[in-house]
Design a protein around this motif. Structure first.
Motif: not given
Length: 116
Positions: A93-103
């Motif tokens: 989730l942190a990877l997929l939802l981060g706009n510019t990298g990691i959420d």
């Protein structure tokens, strides 16, 4: 002048104002124009953020954790594998939802689950 009357006039007729009052809105508009675009697009995209720099490492560690999850499941440790699955899903989730990298929020949750 009459007794009790003031010598200062406070009325501003439409279309009549002092020179200083006319300059104030112009200065404000210039300030707004400068504040609206503090940097050009080239300057904003040229400096990578920490999240962008750490993304390849994060993906590598997440894939390694998924590999360990499979090994744990095959070894018969279902409880440990399910806990690792929870950690991997928060990392994903942190990877997929981060706009510019990691959420940042899910990344913090991933860290908290991984450390705990």
């Amino acid at each position: 002048s009459r007794p009790g009357s003031s010598t200062h006039q406070c009325s501003l007729a439409p279309g009549r104002s002092s020179g200083k009052a006319m300059q104030a809105p112009e200065r404000q508009e210039e300030g707004q124009a400068q504040a609206g675009n503090p940097r050009s697009d080239d300057e904003q995209t040229s400096s990578p953020t920490f999240a962008k720099q750490m993304k390849p490492w994060f993906v590598t560690l997440l894939a390694l954790e998924a590999l360990f999850l499979i090994i744990r499941w095959k070894a018969g440790d279902a409880h440990g594998a399910l806990l690792m699955f929870a950690v991997c899903s928060v990392g994903l989730l942190a990877l997929l939802l981060g706009n510019t990298g990691i959420d940042a929020i899910y990344g913090g949750g991933f860290w908290l689950l991984g450390v705990g």
